[in-house]
Design a protein around this motif. Structure first.
Motif, PDB file in Angstrom:
ATOM      1  N   GLY A 178       0.679  -1.222   0.005  1.00 52.13           N
ATOM      2  CA  GLY A 178       0.196  -0.123  -0.014  1.00 52.13           C
ATOM      3  C   GLY A 178       0.861   1.170   0.024  1.00 52.13           C
ATOM      4  N   LEU A 179       1.924   1.302   0.702  1.00 44.50           N
ATOM      5  CA  LEU A 179       2.797   2.532   0.878  1.00 44.50           C
ATOM      6  C   LEU A 179       3.600   2.614  -0.339  1.00 44.50           C
ATOM      7  N   ASP A 180       4.196   1.303  -1.004  1.00 45.37           N
ATOM      8  CA  ASP A 180       4.637   1.353  -2.051  1.00 45.37           C
ATOM      9  C   ASP A 180       3.581   2.268  -3.396  1.00 45.37           C
ATOM     10  N   ALA A 181       2.499   1.673  -3.402  1.00 40.65           N
ATOM     11  CA  ALA A 181       1.570   2.496  -4.146  1.00 40.65           C
ATOM     12  C   ALA A 181       1.265   3.931  -3.904  1.00 40.65           C
ATOM     13  N   VAL A 182       1.524   4.269  -2.883  1.00 37.12           N
ATOM     14  CA  VAL A 182       1.334   5.958  -2.509  1.00 37.12           C
ATOM     15  C   VAL A 182       2.732   6.427  -3.093  1.00 37.12           C
ATOM     16  N   ASP A 183       3.791   5.751  -2.793  1.00 34.25           N
ATOM     17  CA  ASP A 183       5.157   6.358  -3.166  1.00 34.25           C
ATOM     18  C   ASP A 183       5.012   6.756  -4.719  1.00 34.25           C
ATOM     19  N   ALA A 184       4.614   5.635  -5.582  1.00 30.62           N
ATOM     20  CA  ALA A 184       4.773   5.644  -6.851  1.00 30.62           C
ATOM     21  C   ALA A 184       3.852   7.031  -7.289  1.00 30.62           C
ATOM     22  N   TRP A 185       2.889   7.046  -6.650  1.00 27.64           N
ATOM     23  CA  TRP A 185       2.115   8.394  -7.125  1.00 27.64           C
ATOM     24  C   TRP A 185       2.862   9.546  -6.694  1.00 27.64           C
ATOM     25  N   ARG A 186       3.355   9.546  -5.556  1.00 24.91           N
ATOM     26  CA  ARG A 186       4.175  10.601  -5.200  1.00 24.91           C
ATOM     27  C   ARG A 186       4.994  11.176  -6.150  1.00 24.91           C
ATOM     28  N   ALA A 187       5.734   9.996  -6.847  1.00 26.96           N
ATOM     29  CA  ALA A 187       6.837   9.901  -7.679  1.00 26.96           C
ATOM     30  C   ALA A 187       6.372  10.759  -8.993  1.00 26.96           C
ATOM     31  N   ARG A 188       5.115  10.618  -9.091  1.00 25.54           N
ATOM     32  CA  ARG A 188       4.433  11.261 -10.238  1.00 25.54           C
ATOM     33  C   ARG A 188       4.064  12.724 -10.086  1.00 25.54           C
ATOM     34  N   ARG A 189       4.470  13.113  -8.902  1.00 23.21           N
ATOM     35  CA  ARG A 189       3.946  14.597  -8.293  1.00 23.21           C
ATOM     36  C   ARG A 189       2.358  14.803  -7.881  1.00 23.21           C
ATOM     37  N   LEU A 190       1.915  13.615  -7.556  1.00 27.29           N
ATOM     38  CA  LEU A 190       0.735  13.610  -6.935  1.00 27.29           C
ATOM     39  C   LEU A 190       0.728  14.296  -5.440  1.00 27.29           C
ATOM     40  N   GLY A 191      -0.403  15.110  -5.181  1.00 25.76           N
ATOM     41  CA  GLY A 191      -0.045  15.518  -3.661  1.00 25.76           C
ATOM     42  C   GLY A 191      -0.854  14.499  -2.708  1.00 25.76           C
ATOM     43  N   VAL A 192      -0.323  13.520  -2.493  1.00 28.70           N
ATOM     44  CA  VAL A 192      -0.915  12.472  -1.866  1.00 28.70           C
ATOM     45  C   VAL A 192       0.026  12.265  -0.474  1.00 28.70           C
ATOM     46  N   THR A 193      -0.693  12.209   0.727  1.00 33.65           N
ATOM     47  CA  THR A 193       0.032  12.074   2.086  1.00 33.65           C
ATOM     48  C   THR A 193      -0.414  10.701   2.560  1.00 33.65           C
ATOM     49  N   ALA A 194       0.366  10.126   3.605  1.00 36.59           N
ATOM     50  CA  ALA A 194       0.152   8.661   3.902  1.00 36.59           C
ATOM     51  C   ALA A 194       0.180   8.832   5.378  1.00 36.59           C
ATOM     52  N   GLU A 195      -0.737   7.996   6.148  1.00 31.53           N
ATOM     53  CA  GLU A 195      -0.940   7.808   7.526  1.00 31.53           C
ATOM     54  C   GLU A 195      -0.695   6.536   7.951  1.00 31.53           C
ATOM     55  N   VAL A 196      -0.244   6.044   9.047  1.00 33.67           N
ATOM     56  CA  VAL A 196      -0.334   4.737   9.765  1.00 33.67           C
ATOM     57  C   VAL A 196      -0.662   4.738  10.993  1.00 33.67           C
ATOM     58  N   THR A 197      -1.060   3.783  11.742  1.00 32.06           N
ATOM     59  CA  THR A 197      -1.608   3.608  13.030  1.00 32.06           C
ATOM     60  C   THR A 197      -0.782   2.979  13.776  1.00 32.06           C
ATOM     61  N   PRO A 198      -0.644   3.008  15.288  1.00 35.84           N
ATOM     62  CA  PRO A 198      -0.006   2.277  15.900  1.00 35.84           C
ATOM     63  C   PRO A 198      -0.170   0.710  15.851  1.00 35.84           C
ATOM     64  N   HIS A 199      -1.381   0.489  15.716  1.00 31.46           N
ATOM     65  CA  HIS A 199      -1.784  -1.099  15.829  1.00 31.46           C
ATOM     66  C   HIS A 199      -1.218  -1.635  14.336  1.00 31.46           C
ATOM     67  N   HIS A 200      -1.242  -0.989  13.278  1.00 27.97           N
ATOM     68  CA  HIS A 200      -0.278  -1.450  12.112  1.00 27.97           C
ATOM     69  C   HIS A 200       0.839  -1.682  12.215  1.00 27.97           C
ATOM     70  N   LEU A 201       1.499  -0.542  13.012  1.00 22.58           N
ATOM     71  CA  LEU A 201       3.059  -0.580  13.078  1.00 22.58           C
ATOM     72  C   LEU A 201       3.476  -1.697  13.969  1.00 22.58           C
ATOM     73  N   LEU A 202       2.650  -2.060  15.066  1.00 23.35           N
ATOM     74  CA  LEU A 202       3.168  -2.871  16.204  1.00 23.35           C
ATOM     75  C   LEU A 202       2.541  -4.150  16.511  1.00 23.35           C
ATOM     76  N   LEU A 203       1.510  -4.212  15.977  1.00 21.24           N
ATOM     77  CA  LEU A 203       0.599  -5.576  16.086  1.00 21.24           C
ATOM     78  C   LEU A 203       0.736  -6.518  14.728  1.00 21.24           C
ATOM     79  N   SER A 204       0.504  -7.696  14.873  1.00 27.49           N
ATOM     80  CA  SER A 204       0.375  -8.579  13.532  1.00 27.49           C
ATOM     81  C   SER A 204      -0.674  -9.911  14.053  1.00 27.49           C
ATOM     82  N   THR A 205      -1.248 -10.407  12.933  1.00 30.06           N
ATOM     83  CA  THR A 205      -2.072 -11.501  13.126  1.00 30.06           C
ATOM     84  C   THR A 205      -1.407 -12.649  13.928  1.00 30.06           C
ATOM     85  N   ALA A 206      -0.149 -12.931  13.520  1.00 34.17           N
ATOM     86  CA  ALA A 206       0.428 -14.230  14.123  1.00 34.17           C
ATOM     87  C   ALA A 206       0.646 -13.961  15.603  1.00 34.17           C
ATOM     88  N   ASP A 207       1.154 -12.653  16.041  1.00 37.68           N
ATOM     89  CA  ASP A 207       1.415 -12.558  17.330  1.00 37.68           C
ATOM     90  C   ASP A 207       0.087 -12.019  18.240  1.00 37.68           C
TER      91      ASP A 207
END
Ligand SMILES: [Zn+2]
Length: 468
Positions: A252-281
């Motif tokens: 998902g972040l790679d897709a955002v970056d690809a559009w930024r490289a084409r100069r689209l004004g798109v910003t990205a947000e993440v949450t603590p739960h996506h940074l720190l938690l996982s399905t397995a754990d």
């Protein structure tokens, strides 16, 4: 307009955009008027010799934390949260500003409802607040009146979530994005493609699955990537500035970056739960209460997002504070458990713990929780950094303060969190809103004086990302 108080903050280590250094701060009428080396303020000449003094010895002084993604549930869902309870949890966690989502009942989808929500928050919110307007079906005619009523931006749900709000089709979206762009408003997307998700949920239920992992399986990463691609393609065509809420995967972040490289004004947000938690754990251990949209991902995704955050590829971290009652979060059937959980109070301690662990720097945290959200949503200049002339919102933190997150002691109506039991290092010891101490050592101080914030200037199309 007199909006704040006089205050002097002494002996702390102050984090500005370019430095971390011992400094004293002088605040008059809610704004910074001087920043000097320790002991270097001339209070008499500043007219502050009578002002209240906060001694920040041993503490770090951060620009006030802005949580750019919260659901405070009022009007209509006050059994889950309201402006008083949600904003109390915010200041306890060192948050001075929130941006609040429109999927209340009724939804915040027209000017009168923006005004109604503003009235509900004023006098009861402990933090400054921006209000998102909903971009729903046939809503294009409501965008300009909502901009006039002071929305911070627009929110569009591309997949179903709390409130089951219908999503616009491509033609409607294009028209709405053009209108938003002409008004200088950024549009935020919940990016999950329901055309991919809906049949997967149907199939999982047909074979009797109701476990936590079934929720993740039915909302695959490709549903996120597809929705990001769609939002970016339409935004590029409309020349609109957009934001992707809670990016949950490396792809998902790679897709955002690809559009930024084409100069689209798109910003990205993440949450603590996506940074720190996982399905397995975590999803396996905790079960259906971990249900959230987008879902928790496999191990490795969170680590990749944390590295991307440290590398400056992510504009902001927000809690997606989405509280429900304990009963709504209980049970063994994942399809019956409400998605989302409380988070506004633990956003900062979780990130400071990542600093302690060497995953992030203190500058990364300040960029992600103050400067980043302020730049993304048009509050910069004015908020988001410690600069003379700007709002004196401050979060005082003790980087050594140890804590074990306990959902029975968090604030808010019935806080439930998958981080329950997690050990953290680093916490807010005081919260200062426009020169007024509103939280000190876990106690509320004074009265709720939060007010509406709106974009200081039109959002420019250029990306806000800070390249390091
Ligand atoms: Zn949300």
């Amino acid at each position: 307009m007199s909006s704040g108080a006089d205050l002097v903050v002494r002996n702390g280590v102050v984090v500005t955009p370019g430095s971390i250094a011992e400094a004293d701060l002088a605040i008059r009428d809610g704004r910074f008027v001087a920043i000097a080396g320790r002991g270097g303020l001339d209070l008499r000449s500043l007219g502050l010799d009578e002002a209240e003094v906060v001694d920040a010895s041993g503490l770090h002084v951060l620009p006030g934390v802005i949580d750019a993604h919260v659901h405070f549930r009022e009007p209509g869902l006050e059994h889950k949260e309201d402006w008083a309870s949600g904003s109390e949890a915010a200041v306890m966690g060192g948050v001075t500003g929130v941006l609040e989502m429109p999927n209340t009942i009724p939804p915040t989808d027209r000017a009168e409802r923006v005004a109604q929500k503003r009235r509900l928050a004023e006098g009861r919110s402990w933090v400054d607040f921006g209000l998102f307007g909903l971009l729903g079906r046939e809503g294009v005619g409501h965008i300009r009146p909502m901009a006039d009523a002071g929305v911070i931006g627009l929110k569009c749900f591309l997949g179903e979530t709390t409130g089951a709000l219908p999503a616009p089709d491509d033609e409607e979206l294009l028209g709405a994005l053009r209108e938003a762009a002409s008004l200088g408003l950024r549009v935020g997307f919940h990016a999950e493609d329901r055309a991919i998700i809906a049949p997967l949920i149907e199939a999982a239920r047909a074979v009797g699955r109701s476990d936590a992992l079934a929720h993740t399986a039915t909302r695959p990463i490709k549903a996120e990537v597809q929705a990001i691609e769609r939002a970016c393609r339409l935004a590029a065509e409309a020349e609109a500035a957009i934001h992707i809420h809670h990016v949950s995967s490396r792809a998902g972040l790679d897709a955002v970056d690809a559009w930024r490289a084409r100069r689209l004004g798109v910003t990205a947000e993440v949450t603590p739960h996506h940074l720190l938690l996982s399905t397995a754990d975590d999803a396996v251990r905790l079960g259906p209460m971990t249900r959230v949209n987008p879902p928790l991902r496999a191990s490795g995704e969170g680590e990749a997002l944390m590295e991307a955050l440290a590398a400056g590829r992510i504009d902001l971290v927000a809690s997606d504070h989405a509280p429900h009652t304990r009963a709504e979060k209980a049970g063994d059937d994942v399809w019956e458990v409400a998605p989302g959980f409380s988070g506004v109070e633990i956003l900062l301690p979780l990130l400071l713990t990542a600093v302690q662990a060497g995953q992030l720097t203190l500058n990364d945290v300040v960029r992600a929780t103050s400067e980043g959200p302020a730049r993304t949503w048009g509050l910069y200049p004015g908020k988001g950094a410690i600069v003379v002339g700007w709002d004196a919102d401050l979060t005082l933190v003790d980087l050594r303060r140890e804590w074990v997150i306990d959902q029975y002691r968090l604030h808010g109506k019935e806080p439930v969190t998958p981080f329950h039991g997690r050990r953290t290092v680093g916490a807010a010891t005081a919260t200062i809103l426009r020169g007024r101490v509103v939280m000190r050592d876990g106690q509320l101080v004074g009265r709720p004086a939060g007010r509406l914030v709106r974009p200081a200037e039109r959002i420019r199309l250029a990306s806000t990302r800070q390249v390091r």
